[in-house]
Enzyme design. Sequence first.
Site, PDB file in Angstrom:
ATOM      1  N   GLY A 125     -10.463  90.982 -26.360  1.00 50.92           N
ATOM      2  CA  GLY A 125      -9.590  89.951 -26.908  1.00 50.92           C
ATOM      3  C   GLY A 125      -8.144  90.415 -27.014  1.00 50.92           C
TER       4      GLY A 125
ATOM      5  CG  ASP B  11     -25.097  90.953 -29.502  1.00 42.92           C
ATOM      6  OD1 ASP B  11     -24.267  90.573 -30.356  1.00 42.92           O
ATOM      7  OD2 ASP B  11     -26.065  90.254 -29.127  1.00 42.92           O
ATOM      8  CB  ILE B  12     -21.215  93.380 -33.598  1.00 49.39           C
ATOM      9  CG1 ILE B  12     -20.448  92.062 -33.442  1.00 49.39           C
ATOM     10  CG2 ILE B  12     -20.468  94.521 -32.933  1.00 49.39           C
ATOM     11  CD1 ILE B  12     -19.116  92.052 -34.175  1.00 49.39           C
TER      12      ILE B  12
ATOM     13  CB  ALA C 179     -13.193  86.645 -34.723  1.00 50.92           C
ATOM     14  CE1 TYR C 180     -17.770  79.561 -31.334  1.00 48.41           C
ATOM     15  CE2 TYR C 180     -15.964  78.674 -32.640  1.00 48.41           C
ATOM     16  CZ  TYR C 180     -16.945  78.512 -31.688  1.00 48.41           C
ATOM     17  OH  TYR C 180     -17.106  77.286 -31.076  1.00 48.41           O
ATOM     18  CB  THR C 181     -10.564  82.769 -32.631  1.00 46.61           C
ATOM     19  OG1 THR C 181     -10.655  82.886 -31.211  1.00 46.61           O
ATOM     20  CG2 THR C 181     -10.735  84.138 -33.269  1.00 46.61           C
TER      21      THR C 181
ATOM     22  CG  ASP D  23      -3.406  81.783 -41.581  1.00 48.30           C
ATOM     23  OD1 ASP D  23      -4.198  82.157 -40.692  1.00 48.30           O
ATOM     24  OD2 ASP D  23      -2.609  80.840 -41.407  1.00 48.30           O
TER      25      ASP D  23
ATOM     26  CE1 TYR E 192     -11.493  82.018 -37.061  1.00 53.47           C
ATOM     27  CE2 TYR E 192      -9.632  81.096 -38.268  1.00 53.47           C
ATOM     28  CZ  TYR E 192     -10.197  82.132 -37.535  1.00 53.47           C
ATOM     29  OH  TYR E 192      -9.479  83.272 -37.287  1.00 53.47           O
TER      30      TYR E 192
ATOM     31  CE  LYS F  20     -12.067  86.171 -39.208  1.00 52.38           C
ATOM     32  NZ  LYS F  20     -12.469  87.332 -38.365  1.00 52.38           N
TER      33      LYS F  20
END
Length: 286
Positions: free
Chosen positions: A10, A39-40, A63-65, A105, A128, A132
Amino acid sequence: MRFLVTGANGQLGNELRTLSEMPNYSEHTYYFTDVTELDICDEKALFDFFSTHEVDVAINCAAYTAVDKAEENEALCEKINAVAPQLLAQAAQAHGARVLQVSTDYVFDGTHCRPYLESDDTAPVSVYGRTKLAGEEAVMNFCPLSAVVRTAWLYSTHGNNFVKTMIRLGREREELSVVADQVGTPTYAADLAEALLTMAIQGIQPGIYHYTNEGVASWYDFTVAIHRLAGVNNCKVKPIRTEDYPTPAARPAYSLLSKTKIKTTYSLEIPHWEEALKLCIKRLES
């Protein structure tokens, strides 16, 4: 020291990879992994990795962003953003390592009118943001000597991001409408990468920290600066309200983060966002 970097393909992972080759950082050992290497979300794979590698700090950039897609893919978002950090923290704790968890944020609702402190109440308004925040809590609960670093508006020379998109659209279109009532600070991933490695090398002081570049901007301000610095001269940028550009996921209207804690703890000097943007665009052009 030995560092595990997850999500290494990323934006932030690539900047850490670049930084690791620089003289000040190249003396350390780095394990750069993405899902194909580690693969975490796989507990056994994580524990096997920590058993066979001497890791001091795991820097979790995975992360899935996709903020809007997360509203329809909550289970996958939860798995990557909340469950995986917990498994990583458990593996790190069991093997005497620490975690640097990158967060966002979006854990705040954006109703403040002063920069958010690390101690302020969280109130995420999107899938999201909620996932997070769950990832933050998991890391600090299961590996208490770790640290969370919240950032915002991340961009770099790697991958897809707002800066590259605005340059492309600015060259394709005569006019762009950009939201002007969401305020925060753009963050150059190269600067964040340097801050993370500084924390890891100096020694992690446990807790939550905020890191963005200095200064304040709206998405409209950011776009105008991108076009000016990239020489995009034939596209008019029009400011609009959030309600004129509806999205599946709600965004915090105000997400300025106070950086006093991280600057004091680690003696960091943080560049202004326009200076950082200028450097990024220069690198893009070269």
